[in-house]
Every structure is written in C-alpha cells, then in structure tokens.
Design a protein around this motif. Structure first.
Motif: not given
Length: 535
Positions: A454-473
C-alpha cells in the motif's frame, strides 16, 4: 497431431528457421489462423496455439513475419514452462504499467531470473527480440549450462555476436534450438519473427526429455503457515487462497508447574480434515526464560507437559506439534534436548510428527540452547526461522531477511541436520525504518507485506533490486521524515525458495498467514514448478 518422418497420408516438407529442415504433417484440425497456410512454421504455430503457448495478433491472424516483442516472447516462455502470471504490486519498471496485458508475465519471468530489464528501471516490452537475445532467453529459461563460446565462432559473422551472448548462442546451436542461415551466418542483431519464435519454442516440445519434464507433477513438500492475529474463519479463508498444506495454529503454551494452556479449536481440525490439510499445532513458551527453565529442569513438570501435549494430539486427531521455544537460557541446552527426546518418543507411539523451530546460529546466547545436531536426530523436522536479521530495536537499519543471511543460516544448519529434515521459514513482514537527517535510526516499526505494498502504491515508488541481498530496497519521505524499506515480495521469496530447491530441503513455512500479499502464492507455486524441472 502426429509429427516426424514417416509414411502418413500427407507429408509436408517445410523449410524452418533460417534453412533448417523439419518434417511436419498436416494439421488434423482446422487451422486457427487465416494467414499461416504458406508459413514454414505452420505446424509449430498450430501446435503452440493448441497448447495455449502462443496466440495470434488477432482472432484470425498470427502475423508470422512480424518481429516478436520482448513482452510477447516473455509470455510465450512463461506459458511454455507452465507458469502463471504474477500480479505483484512491486515492480522496478517504469515502462511496464500494471494495466498492461504483459505486466504479470514480465513479473513471472523477472522473479525466476528468466528475463531481466534492459536497465534497472526499464524492460522495453515493445522492443523486438534479436536472435542473440532469443538464444540467451531460451537457454536461460531451460536452465542450460552455457557451453564454451568457441562453438559460436563457427559462424561467419561471429565477430558481431555480442560477448555476453556468445555462450548462449553456442548453447542454442549445440542444443539444436537456434541455428544459422544457409550462408553460415547467425545474424545476431536481426529481429526474430513470430514464426521463427514458434519454431524455436516447438523444438523444446519435440525434445522428449524436456517435454516429459513439462508435464504436471504433484509436489508433496511441506508448506506450513502459522496462524497469528486471525480468527479461525479468517485463517481458513487465507489458507484457501494459499498453497499451504500444513497449519500451525498457536494453541498450546507452557504454564507454571508443568501445566499447559489449551486453546484447541476443534472446528479448525474438522475443517482441515475436510480440506486435506495437516495440523501441527504450535507449542510456545511466550519467550519466558524463567518459566521455561522451571519446566525444563524439573523432570516431573517436564513429564506432565509431555503427557498433556501427547494427550491433546491424540484426542484431537492432530498430525503433530510444532515447538516454538524462544529466549531459552543457554544452561537449559541439555534439558531442552531431553524434553524434545521425551516428547518425540511418545509422539512416535501415536504416529504424530514433531517439528522444532530454531533461530539462525549467530554465535550469541540467543541460540545456545539449540543443539542443532541433537535436535535434528530426535525431531522429524527442524524449522529454520529465517528472519530477524535486524529487528525493531536494532541501532542500525537493515533487512529483516536478506538472501545472504538466510543462506548462511541454512548452510550452518545443514552441517548438523539432514536436508530432508529442514524446513525454511520465510517472513511476510518487514521493518519500516524512520531515519534521522544523518541516516541513523530514529524509530522502527513492523509492517506487513500488505502495508508495504500500500505504501509503495500510494507513493508511486520504484524499488531498486539488490542482487546480493535478494531484495528490493526503497526510500521515501513521509510527513518530513525519511523512511527506508528492505522489501519482501514474490521475487525475494522466490530467491529464498531457490535455496530450498537447490539443497532439496523438506519445504517452506511462512510467518505469518494474513500478513502476505496474495500474489506471493502464485510466485511460490511458479518457483516450485520451475526449480523442480530437471531439463
């Protein structure tokens, strides 16, 4: 449809992709498109259309000579592999709108590493696929180990094949998936047509080994979900939307003098039996170190707890128990193992399962009570709780469950416990970090996956993928305060699931049901299927 060389009523010899000859028989049913009668790929097109792997550009046309786009080719690869579209709320691409028909197909391929973007923030869905890109995508989709690029040097135009593509081109040639033209050129930068793509994909189905792998099989691995903060009715509804086959309601907690609190809900037992679900009821200690010590160190109290728990399992027809003792004192290491040994002995007599939850061994007194090797010998399953890398009281902001952290936790456990006894528990929650202007932590609060989306949608956020962490930040500012999230979504869980597949662990668990975004169930189902293939 019969295919191959043989004596049949009508044999049509079609010249396939760039001069490669393939014998094909006439379709046994009416052609689905009006524009494929003279196409060299007619039989491949009909076969793929029949299997719902490729569709036309309209209800009556296939457009054989039209270049295939990255979105179209990605969807075809997904459907070839029997995967489902994932409607994840988390996407890094600015040019892939959620309303686009290809959104979910691109998410599927991205999560499994089949296709990547053309940059960190773009996928270029309408861009034509080149021959060298097609080779890389198909070889990657089939998880084929790329061979030496030397085989690609055999083409007259090898000098213009990109360095990153040469191993894949060589592999595609060796596998008979994509060859050169009659003049000996590969033509790496030429766009591949829809007809040529159909022939490529159909060659996968004509490979008996690959085709056999693509047939659906029943996966009976453990998929456990904890009940937390939900009523029985809410929990049941959540389970029905999921892939979970083993339920762990928080029913039993130890009390003073060997007593237990019993919150058994027999209606859930009835529901679980009707829906072919197992129940491993959770047994907790509420992280009460003093009370836990009193029970574990007193043989009489310990026996009372064991007998009470076994009686609850037997009288309620449960499949087993899931022990979740946390904050156990290091000096109780031996007595905790004794408790598990005594409980397992009595549960075995009634054919019930015993699982024990453990935390990652970070060399602190938090896990000193867990003798991995001894517990692994006694219990049927050891559930690695792969989270709490950082927690809300941490002085530094960080991920709840990075891939590196989880991988290290699993590897350490595997040194003492058999792979087929290990269940990896993954989080459906994370931490919302509020930061000071200097980047230090001002405050932290737990957040469900639903709240995150919901937060990502409401703020129109584009996360960045971190291959080493295996996660978006992702970072954002709200009411003047800076926030940072290490995202949990279908892609991060898929990365963690690959650890399970690569090491053949017993299965997975999620803490907790109801916090998740429903799309993760499709992501995990895709991951189980895809990483289960042995091409």
């Amino acid at each position: 449809m019969k295919r191959g060389i043989g004596v049949i009523t009508t044999v049509i010899f079609s010249v396939c992709l760039f001069g490669q000859a393939v014998n094909c028989s006439a379709a046994t049913s009416a052609q689905p498109f009006t524009d494929i009668s003279s196409s060299f790929a007619k039989e491949a097109i009909i076969d793929l259309y029949t299997k719902n792997i490729m569709n036309g550009t309209s209800t009556s046309t296939f457009s054989s000579t039209k270049p295939i786009t990255r979105a179209e080719f990605t969807k075809s690869l997904d459907t070839l592999l029997g995967l489902d579209s994932v409607t994840s709320a988390v996407s890094p691409f600015t040019d892939v709108p959620e309303s686009a028909w290809y959104y979910g197909w691109i998410q599927t391929a991205l999560q499994l590493g089949i296709a990547n973007g053309t940059s960190a923030s773009t996928f270029s869905p309408t861009k034509s696929v080149t021959r060298q890109e097609a080779a890389q995508l198909l070889v990657r989709a089939l998880r084929q180990t790329t061979v030496s690029s030397a085989d690609a040097e055999g083409f007259k135009d090898a000098g213009i094949i990109a360095g990153w593509a040469k191993p894949a081109v060589a592999s595609a040639k060796k596998l008979g998936l994509l060859m050169g033209d009659n003049a000996g050129n590969f033509r790496p930068n030429d766009s591949i047509t829809r007809a040529e793509a159909a022939v490529m994909l159909d060659r996968v189905l004509l490979n008996a080994k690959w085709s056999a792998e693509l047939k659906p099989v029943m996966n009976d691995s453990i998929r456990l979900g904890w009940q937390y903060g939900q009523t029985t009715a809410e929990f049941e509804q959540t389970v029905l939307q999921s892939n979970v086959n083993t339920l762990s309601p928080r029913w039993y907690f130890i009390g003073p003098s060997g007593t237990i609190t019993d919150n058994t809900d027999k209606s859930l037992v009835t529901w679980a039996n009707r829906n072919n679900k197992k129940i491993w009821a959770m047994v907790g200690n509420r992280s009460d170190q003093k009370l836990t010590h009193m029970m574990l160190s007193d043989s009489t109290a310990r026996a009372t707890v064991v007998n009470s728990l076994v009686s609850a399992v037997a009288s309620n027809g449960l499949a087993g128990l899931n022990i979740d003792f946390e904050n156990v004192a290091p000096e109780d290491r031996t007595s905790f193992t004794t408790f598990i040994t005594e409980l397992k002995t009595k549960l075995s007599a009634i054919n019930a399962v015993l699982a024990v939850n453990v935390s990652p061994d970070l060399g602190t007194d938090w896990t000193d009570a867990f003798d991995y090797a001894a517990l692994g010998k006694q219990a049927d399953y050891i559930v690695m709780m792969g989270y709490d890398e950082y927690w809300s009281e941490s002085e530094t902001a960080g991920p709840n469950a990075s891939l590196t952290y989880v991988s290290n936790a699993v590897e350490k456990l595997r040194q003492s416990v058999a792979d087929n006894k290990i269940v990896l528990a993954m989080p459906t929650y994370l931490i919302d970090w509020t930061l000071n202007s200097d980047g230090n932590v001002a405050s932290a609060s737990y957040m469900t996956m639903k709240e995150q989306n919901e937060k990502i949608s409401s703020f129109s956020l584009r996360p960045v993928w971190d291959e080493n962490l295996g996660q978006y930040t992702v970072q954002f500012t709200s009411i003047g305060a800076k926030h940072r999230l290490w995202v949990e979504d279908g892609r991060s869980l898929t990365a963690k699931y690959r650890l399970i597949a690569d090491t053949k662990l017993a299965g997975w668990a999620v803490w907790y049901m109801g916090a998740e975004s429903v799309d993760i169930w499709t992501s995990l189902r895709n991951a189980e299927k895809y990483y289960g293939y042995k091409f």
